[in-house]
Design a protein around this motif. Structure first.
Motif, PDB file in Angstrom:
ATOM      1  N   GLY A 228      23.882  -6.861 -24.246  1.00 24.14           N
ATOM      2  CA  GLY A 228      23.476  -5.503 -24.593  1.00 24.14           C
ATOM      3  C   GLY A 228      21.969  -5.413 -24.517  1.00 24.14           C
ATOM      4  N   LEU A 229      21.468  -4.720 -23.484  1.00 26.51           N
ATOM      5  CA  LEU A 229      20.020  -4.724 -23.232  1.00 26.51           C
ATOM      6  C   LEU A 229      19.414  -3.340 -23.395  1.00 26.51           C
ATOM      7  N   GLY A 230      19.745  -2.714 -24.501  1.00 27.07           N
ATOM      8  CA  GLY A 230      19.145  -1.430 -24.839  1.00 27.07           C
ATOM      9  C   GLY A 230      17.843  -1.626 -25.582  1.00 27.07           C
ATOM     10  N   LEU A 231      17.521  -0.678 -26.453  1.00 19.87           N
ATOM     11  CA  LEU A 231      16.272  -0.738 -27.209  1.00 19.87           C
ATOM     12  C   LEU A 231      16.163  -2.030 -28.015  1.00 19.87           C
ATOM     13  N   ILE A 232      17.191  -2.343 -28.817  1.00 19.43           N
ATOM     14  CA  ILE A 232      17.128  -3.512 -29.695  1.00 19.43           C
ATOM     15  C   ILE A 232      17.260  -4.805 -28.898  1.00 19.43           C
TER      16      ILE A 232
ATOM     17  N   VAL B 148      23.270 -16.656 -29.663  1.00 18.06           N
ATOM     18  CA  VAL B 148      23.821 -15.511 -28.942  1.00 18.06           C
ATOM     19  C   VAL B 148      23.641 -14.273 -29.815  1.00 18.06           C
ATOM     20  N   ILE B 149      23.041 -13.232 -29.227  1.00 18.55           N
ATOM     21  CA  ILE B 149      22.790 -11.985 -29.944  1.00 18.55           C
ATOM     22  C   ILE B 149      23.642 -10.884 -29.329  1.00 18.55           C
ATOM     23  N   LEU B 150      24.491 -10.279 -30.150  1.00 17.41           N
ATOM     24  CA  LEU B 150      25.351  -9.192 -29.699  1.00 17.41           C
ATOM     25  C   LEU B 150      24.682  -7.873 -30.085  1.00 17.41           C
ATOM     26  N   ALA B 151      23.997  -7.247 -29.116  1.00 16.41           N
ATOM     27  CA  ALA B 151      23.230  -6.025 -29.377  1.00 16.41           C
ATOM     28  C   ALA B 151      23.922  -4.841 -28.716  1.00 16.41           C
ATOM     29  N   VAL B 152      25.172  -4.621 -29.109  1.00 14.11           N
ATOM     30  CA  VAL B 152      25.993  -3.562 -28.523  1.00 14.11           C
ATOM     31  C   VAL B 152      26.464  -2.636 -29.640  1.00 14.11           C
ATOM     32  N   PRO B 153      26.972  -1.440 -29.295  1.00 12.76           N
ATOM     33  CA  PRO B 153      27.480  -0.539 -30.332  1.00 12.76           C
ATOM     34  C   PRO B 153      28.556  -1.184 -31.195  1.00 12.76           C
ATOM     35  N   VAL B 154      28.619  -0.767 -32.449  1.00 10.97           N
ATOM     36  CA  VAL B 154      29.551  -1.351 -33.408  1.00 10.97           C
ATOM     37  C   VAL B 154      30.988  -1.293 -32.909  1.00 10.97           C
ATOM     38  N   GLY B 155      31.330  -0.231 -32.196  1.00 11.32           N
ATOM     39  CA  GLY B 155      32.703  -0.040 -31.773  1.00 11.32           C
ATOM     40  C   GLY B 155      33.216  -1.056 -30.768  1.00 11.32           C
ATOM     41  N   VAL B 156      32.332  -1.769 -30.089  1.00 10.77           N
ATOM     42  CA  VAL B 156      32.784  -2.742 -29.084  1.00 10.77           C
ATOM     43  C   VAL B 156      32.503  -4.180 -29.502  1.00 10.77           C
ATOM     44  N   LEU B 157      31.971  -4.377 -30.694  1.00  9.38           N
ATOM     45  CA  LEU B 157      31.620  -5.736 -31.137  1.00  9.38           C
ATOM     46  C   LEU B 157      32.837  -6.655 -31.179  1.00  9.38           C
TER      47      LEU B 157
ATOM     48  N   ILE C 189      16.526   0.284 -22.211  1.00  7.85           N
ATOM     49  CA  ILE C 189      15.600  -0.805 -21.915  1.00  7.85           C
ATOM     50  C   ILE C 189      14.181  -0.296 -21.671  1.00  7.85           C
ATOM     51  N   SER C 190      14.043   0.923 -21.191  1.00  5.32           N
ATOM     52  CA  SER C 190      12.704   1.466 -20.942  1.00  5.32           C
ATOM     53  C   SER C 190      11.924   1.663 -22.235  1.00  5.32           C
ATOM     54  N   ALA C 191      12.620   1.742 -23.359  1.00  2.00           N
ATOM     55  CA  ALA C 191      11.954   1.920 -24.654  1.00  2.00           C
ATOM     56  C   ALA C 191      11.710   0.595 -25.371  1.00  2.00           C
TER      57      ALA C 191
ATOM     58  N   ASP D  19      10.312  -2.749 -26.870  1.00  2.59           N
ATOM     59  CA  ASP D  19       8.953  -3.056 -27.322  1.00  2.59           C
ATOM     60  C   ASP D  19       8.967  -4.444 -27.949  1.00  2.59           C
ATOM     61  N   GLY D  20       8.175  -5.342 -27.405  1.00  2.81           N
ATOM     62  CA  GLY D  20       8.134  -6.708 -27.918  1.00  2.81           C
ATOM     63  C   GLY D  20       7.623  -6.826 -29.327  1.00  2.81           C
ATOM     64  N   TYR D  21       7.030  -5.763 -29.855  1.00  5.06           N
ATOM     65  CA  TYR D  21       6.518  -5.792 -31.228  1.00  5.06           C
ATOM     66  C   TYR D  21       7.309  -4.869 -32.158  1.00  5.06           C
ATOM     67  N   LEU D  22       8.452  -4.378 -31.693  1.00 10.51           N
ATOM     68  CA  LEU D  22       9.244  -3.462 -32.511  1.00 10.51           C
ATOM     69  C   LEU D  22       9.656  -4.093 -33.836  1.00 10.51           C
ATOM     70  N   LEU D  23       9.941  -5.398 -33.812  1.00  8.49           N
ATOM     71  CA  LEU D  23      10.450  -6.062 -35.016  1.00  8.49           C
ATOM     72  C   LEU D  23       9.347  -6.676 -35.869  1.00  8.49           C
ATOM     73  N   GLU D  24       8.116  -6.595 -35.418  1.00  5.25           N
ATOM     74  CA  GLU D  24       7.017  -7.166 -36.183  1.00  5.25           C
ATOM     75  C   GLU D  24       6.812  -6.358 -37.460  1.00  5.25           C
ATOM     76  N   ASN D  25       6.823  -7.034 -38.606  1.00  9.57           N
ATOM     77  CA  ASN D  25       6.700  -6.423 -39.929  1.00  9.57           C
ATOM     78  C   ASN D  25       7.903  -5.562 -40.310  1.00  9.57           C
ATOM     79  N   ALA D  26       8.963  -5.598 -39.514  1.00 11.54           N
ATOM     80  CA  ALA D  26      10.171  -4.850 -39.848  1.00 11.54           C
ATOM     81  C   ALA D  26      11.099  -5.718 -40.689  1.00 11.54           C
ATOM     82  N   VAL D  27      11.846  -5.072 -41.582  1.00 10.71           N
ATOM     83  CA  VAL D  27      12.855  -5.793 -42.353  1.00 10.71           C
ATOM     84  C   VAL D  27      14.038  -6.110 -41.443  1.00 10.71           C
ATOM     85  N   TYR D  28      14.493  -7.341 -41.503  1.00  9.31           N
ATOM     86  CA  TYR D  28      15.667  -7.769 -40.747  1.00  9.31           C
ATOM     87  C   TYR D  28      16.674  -8.302 -41.762  1.00  9.31           C
ATOM     88  N   ILE D  29      17.787  -7.614 -41.898  1.00  8.37           N
ATOM     89  CA  ILE D  29      18.777  -7.976 -42.909  1.00  8.37           C
ATOM     90  C   ILE D  29      19.800  -8.937 -42.318  1.00  8.37           C
TER      91      ILE D  29
END
Length: 404
Positions: free
Chosen positions: A49-53, A105-114, A169-171, A173-183
């Motif tokens: 899953g190669l979208g924004l996240i 392995v990172i599953l970055a797809v919509p919840v409905g197809v996980l 993918i066009s959105a 950002d390699g710094y999107l997760l910097e200083n972000a909370v990751y649960i």
């Protein structure tokens, strides 16, 4: 005005910098953000899953030293764009090919197809592989994926609390997760070594990792994310109905309406799946919200001025606690509000002056602005010391600034 910071003073006053002042105060530009190398044991990561996240995670992992990032997306053009942007180092022909030999392995797809995707890749995983997902619903997802991966891989549910108005993918950002909370949402059956390894990896990306029970996560996120999204959708719908008879409605919608309804612009498929998979928590909160709306409607109907004022005051007081300094998902945030002129380069000057002093701004928000006059900007810092030092620097430069 104190001359300690002539460049920022020049931007705020509009007066040119004296050459001798500029050279006497010149310091090297802040170094680009340097990446923390991830543990050497994690050299191969697969992202499905190669979208924004997914794309943002790939860019951040590459920046942090992961040698191979295999990527798969059901859209070939997305995989091509991800490869060209550096979000992945290798295009996989299918999910099974992507995950073989991967340490994470990172599953970055919509919840409905996980669930379906997890079942597809499970036979091809090494037993020691760490698997995580990025879905914003965790209870049902974690229970389903733990069953699928039991004995086949080490699974830990995850949810990065970061996003963008843009998607795809066009959105990324390699710094999107910097200083972000990751649960992360471990359970009693979670492999603790795998949890620690994943935590280390995410912290290397600059994220602030916290853990929550999966069901508690769903209730909290329903209140601060899922319910607000539903309300934004309903507000836009109501305004659309009004606009049918009053065409000027949407044209007159000002910044407040746009800010309130911004999240209604999210991907409909992703949000459809979120609402359906977290329906229990969302419906419970909707009932609570409906009770509150009915109570407010009753006050308006009765002309209950005191009741309305009390409700508004209580909401205002609660709103002032976001983000709260002692509670909430984020660690303590210390804030300043700066009054600035409407002049090009103002925000850059603020950031440069504080960066040169070694002070990191972790959050910035333009609160309000009037063209030709100026406005106010909120700056956030992780420590009281950083906020206090920033206050001193800006005041020394003659800037109108106050601490919240």
């Amino acid at each position: 005005m104190n001359g300690n910071h002539p460049i920022i003073a020049s931007v705020f006053t509009g007066k040119p910098v004296k050459d001798e002042d500029h050279h006497s105060q010149e310091t090297p530009a802040p170094n680009p953000r340097t990446a923390t190398k991830v543990p050497l044991s994690i050299s191969r990561v697969a992202i499905l899953g190669l979208g924004l996240i997914g794309g943002s995670l790939g860019l951040a992992l590459g920046r942090c030293g992961v040698q191979e990032i295999a990527g798969y997306d059901r859209h070939p053009e997305t995989m091509t764009a991800a490869l060209e942007s550096g979000a992945i180092t290798r295009v996989a022909t299918d999910p099974a090919a992507a995950v073989q030999g991967a340490g994470v392995v990172i599953l970055a797809v919509p919840v409905g197809v996980l669930g379906r995707l997890a079942g597809d890749i499970a036979p091809f995983l090494d037993p020691g592989t760490i698997v995580t997902d990025t879905g914003s619903v965790k209870g049902a997802v974690v229970r389903e994926l733990e069953k699928i991966f039991r004995g086949r891989a080490r699974y830990i549910g995850g949810h990065p609390m970061a996003g963008s108005e843009r998607a795809g993918i066009s959105a990324a950002d390699g710094y999107l997760l910097e200083n972000a909370v990751y649960i992360l949402t471990p359970t009693p059956s979670t492999d603790r070594e795998a949890q620690q390894d994943l935590t280390n990896l995410l912290q290397a990306l600059g994220s602030r990792v916290i853990t929550l029970d999966p069901d508690e996560h769903d209730l909290i996120v329903a209140g601060i994310s899922h319910l607000p999204h539903l309300l934004a959708v309903s507000l836009v719908g109501a305004s659309g109905e009004l606009a049918r008879e009053h065409p000027l409605t949407l044209m007159l919608a000002a910044g407040g309406f746009r800010d309130t309804t911004r999240i209604a612009g999210g991907d409909p498929v992703i949000w459809r799946d979120i609402f359906l998979h977290n329906q229990q928590a969302i419906l419970a909160l909707l009932n609570s919200w409906r009770d509150r709306i009915d109570a407010l409607a009753g006050m308006i109907r009765r002309g209950d001025a005191q009741g309305l004022e009390t409700a508004l005051s209580q909401a205002r007081a609660l709103r002032s606690q976001v983000p709260a300094r002692q509670k909430g998902l984020l660690p303590a945030l210390y804030e300043l509000v700066v009054t600035v002129p409407d002049r090009p380069g103002v925000i850059a000057a603020l950031a440069t002056s504080l960066g040169n002093a070694g002070i990191n701004i972790i959050d910035i928000e333009i609160l309000r602005v009037r063209e030709g006059e100026g406005g106010s900007i909120r700056l956030g810092f992780t420590t009281a010391a950083a906020a206090t030092r920033a206050l001193e620097i800006l005041k020394d430069s003659g800037i109108n600034v106050r601490m919240l």
